[in-house]
Scaffold this active site. Sequence first.
Site, PDB file in Angstrom:
ATOM      1  N   GLU A 111       0.832  -1.195   0.000  1.00 42.88           N
ATOM      2  CA  GLU A 111       0.000   0.000   0.000  1.00 42.88           C
ATOM      3  C   GLU A 111       0.870   1.249   0.000  1.00 42.88           C
ATOM      4  OE1 GLU A 111      -3.544  -2.033   2.696  1.00 42.88           O
ATOM      5  OE2 GLU A 111      -2.742  -0.096   3.267  1.00 42.88           O
ATOM      6  N   CYS A 169       3.547   8.540   0.688  1.00 45.63           N
ATOM      7  CA  CYS A 169       4.089   7.693   1.750  1.00 45.63           C
ATOM      8  C   CYS A 169       4.224   6.297   1.151  1.00 45.63           C
ATOM      9  CB  CYS A 169       3.120   7.698   2.935  1.00 45.63           C
ATOM     10  SG  CYS A 169       3.585   6.553   4.242  1.00 45.63           S
ATOM     11  N   CYS A 171       6.843  -6.834   7.276  1.00 47.33           N
ATOM     12  CA  CYS A 171       7.869  -6.205   8.106  1.00 47.33           C
ATOM     13  C   CYS A 171       8.236  -7.199   9.187  1.00 47.33           C
ATOM     14  CB  CYS A 171       7.296  -4.938   8.750  1.00 47.33           C
ATOM     15  SG  CYS A 171       8.506  -3.985   9.708  1.00 47.33           S
ATOM     16  N   CYS A 228       6.415  -4.350  15.878  1.00 51.09           N
ATOM     17  CA  CYS A 228       5.940  -3.366  16.862  1.00 51.09           C
ATOM     18  C   CYS A 228       4.497  -3.701  17.269  1.00 51.09           C
ATOM     19  CB  CYS A 228       6.018  -1.951  16.298  1.00 51.09           C
ATOM     20  SG  CYS A 228       7.701  -1.460  15.853  1.00 51.09           S
ATOM     21  N   CYS A 288       1.349  -1.845  15.597  1.00 51.49           N
ATOM     22  CA  CYS A 288       1.359  -1.609  14.146  1.00 51.49           C
ATOM     23  C   CYS A 288       0.669  -2.718  13.376  1.00 51.49           C
ATOM     24  CB  CYS A 288       2.804  -1.469  13.670  1.00 51.49           C
ATOM     25  SG  CYS A 288       2.947  -1.183  11.904  1.00 51.49           S
ATOM     26  N   CYS A 307      -0.944   6.316   9.885  1.00 45.56           N
ATOM     27  CA  CYS A 307       0.265   5.613  10.330  1.00 45.56           C
ATOM     28  C   CYS A 307      -0.059   4.282  10.955  1.00 45.56           C
ATOM     29  CB  CYS A 307       0.979   6.394  11.420  1.00 45.56           C
ATOM     30  SG  CYS A 307       1.814   7.798  10.811  1.00 45.56           S
TER      31      CYS A 307
HETATM   32  N1  SAH Z   1       9.479   1.013  10.051  1.00 46.80           N
HETATM   33  C1  SAH Z   1       9.588   2.439  10.057  1.00 46.80           C
HETATM   34  C2  SAH Z   1       8.624   3.164   9.155  1.00 46.80           C
HETATM   35  C3  SAH Z   1       7.193   2.692   9.069  1.00 46.80           C
HETATM   36  S1  SAH Z   1       5.998   3.151  10.262  1.00 46.80           S
HETATM   37  C4  SAH Z   1       9.503   2.975  11.459  1.00 46.80           C
HETATM   38  O1  SAH Z   1       9.257   2.197  12.368  1.00 46.80           O
HETATM   39  O2  SAH Z   1       9.762   4.154  11.664  1.00 46.80           O
HETATM   40  C5  SAH Z   1       5.813   4.895  10.301  1.00 46.80           C
HETATM   41  C6  SAH Z   1       5.487   5.388  11.712  1.00 46.80           C
HETATM   42  O3  SAH Z   1       4.168   4.997  12.127  1.00 46.80           O
HETATM   43  C7  SAH Z   1       6.435   4.860  12.767  1.00 46.80           C
HETATM   44  O4  SAH Z   1       6.790   5.890  13.639  1.00 46.80           O
HETATM   45  C8  SAH Z   1       5.567   3.834  13.468  1.00 46.80           C
HETATM   46  O5  SAH Z   1       6.039   3.522  14.739  1.00 46.80           O
HETATM   47  C9  SAH Z   1       4.240   4.522  13.461  1.00 46.80           C
HETATM   48  N2  SAH Z   1       3.080   3.653  13.735  1.00 46.80           N
HETATM   49  C10 SAH Z   1       2.950   2.340  13.512  1.00 46.80           C
HETATM   50  N3  SAH Z   1       1.741   1.914  13.898  1.00 46.80           N
HETATM   51  C11 SAH Z   1       1.088   2.992  14.389  1.00 46.80           C
HETATM   52  C12 SAH Z   1      -0.214   3.198  14.918  1.00 46.80           C
HETATM   53  N4  SAH Z   1      -1.079   2.201  15.043  1.00 46.80           N
HETATM   54  N5  SAH Z   1      -0.524   4.445  15.288  1.00 46.80           N
HETATM   55  C13 SAH Z   1       0.339   5.471  15.146  1.00 46.80           C
HETATM   56  N6  SAH Z   1       1.559   5.339  14.646  1.00 46.80           N
HETATM   57  C14 SAH Z   1       1.950   4.097  14.274  1.00 46.80           C
END
Ligand code: SAH
Length: 343
Positions: free
Chosen positions: A93, A106, A113, A117, A120, A334
């Site tokens: 996406e 974006c 991945c 996390c 996420c 995000c």
């Molecule tokens: N892997 C990279 C980039 C992808 S995520 C990273 O971790 O930075 C882009 C951003 O969205 C990151 O800061 C991530 O931690 C955040 N993110 C992921 N899931 C989220 C959620 N459910 N709500 C808000 N931010 C989130």
Amino acid sequence: MDNKRDLLDMTFEELNGALIALGYPAYRAKQVHQWLYSGQLDINSMTNLPKDMRERIADQFIAGGLKIAKKLISKIDGTRKYLFELKDGNIIESVLMKYHYGYSVCLSTQVGCRMGCAFCASADLGMIRNLTVGELLAQILVIGHDIGERISHLVLMGIGEPFDNYDNVLEFMRRINREDTLNISFRKMTVSTCGIVPRILEFAREGIPVSLSVSLHAPNDEIRQRIMPVARRWSLDELLSACREYTKITSRRITYEYSMIENVNDSLECAGVLAEKLKGTLCHVNLIPVNRVEGIAFSKSSRKRIEDFKYTLEKYGIPVTVRRELGSDIMAACGQLRRNNIT
Ligand code: SAH
């Protein structure tokens, strides 16, 4: 899956070499190159090439190999989410956002991945594979072509960990920076990492003024390890010291992303500890009310909590913003990107 070479994986010199090897004069590579970077990835529509040449090229090569599988347009703010099907059937996406300064995309950097996390949506996909340079490029080219506008900014914050696909990501950014491709300034590109320490140090030495975001999300190891497995590999101290080193080498400000999760990382005590660690460093903190992800029990912090957290950081002289949420009606925010809803 066929194994045709991807024209977008090639530099201009490689493209030129490939077409000369097929017996075409040098100006043909220039024409193909112009089509590609104008966003026309359908080889059969490259109308200034003779028909038999188009057929021969299409027979031997692909251009990105992405198909728009689905497109969602937000009724609230016009944000668009694109689901792309890759040449091997995988789905990724990408998101297009409109700002007063122009269009920004974006992009995803991997299929899935492996960082895991806890908050996420991409985490439970696991990691399937890295995106190629051609697939990174095709995302921005197809979107630009679809809207018929120049895309001026780019953030690598979609699915995947950019620094886990380091070489392709770097080659991609260098490629779109060139005047004869998309001519996008490095300063208008942002790469976001969950904190792969050795890559942050390597990136500092690349000599390109791309902005760096670091996903912090916690003020100490205990909380960070609970929500980000990568924190077990590198401690917060190691991460922040790499960030200081990055700033020393590049003189560039780092943006720390901090997703606000109710009762997990949003107390005033957390804010105080974070402020103590960041004060005096060249940084910016971006607070993101955590976005809802199906099947994940975290809730976003209240407005008041976020404002209080922000105020605490500001008292220490740390610049803070609260992230605006775009595309919330199409799950484009995000952490919400995932390869689902395609059957
Ligand atoms: N892997 C990279 C980039 C992808 S995520 C990273 O971790 O930075 C882009 C951003 O969205 C990151 O800061 C991530 O931690 C955040 N993110 C992921 N899931 C989220 C959620 N459910 N709500 C808000 N931010 C989130």
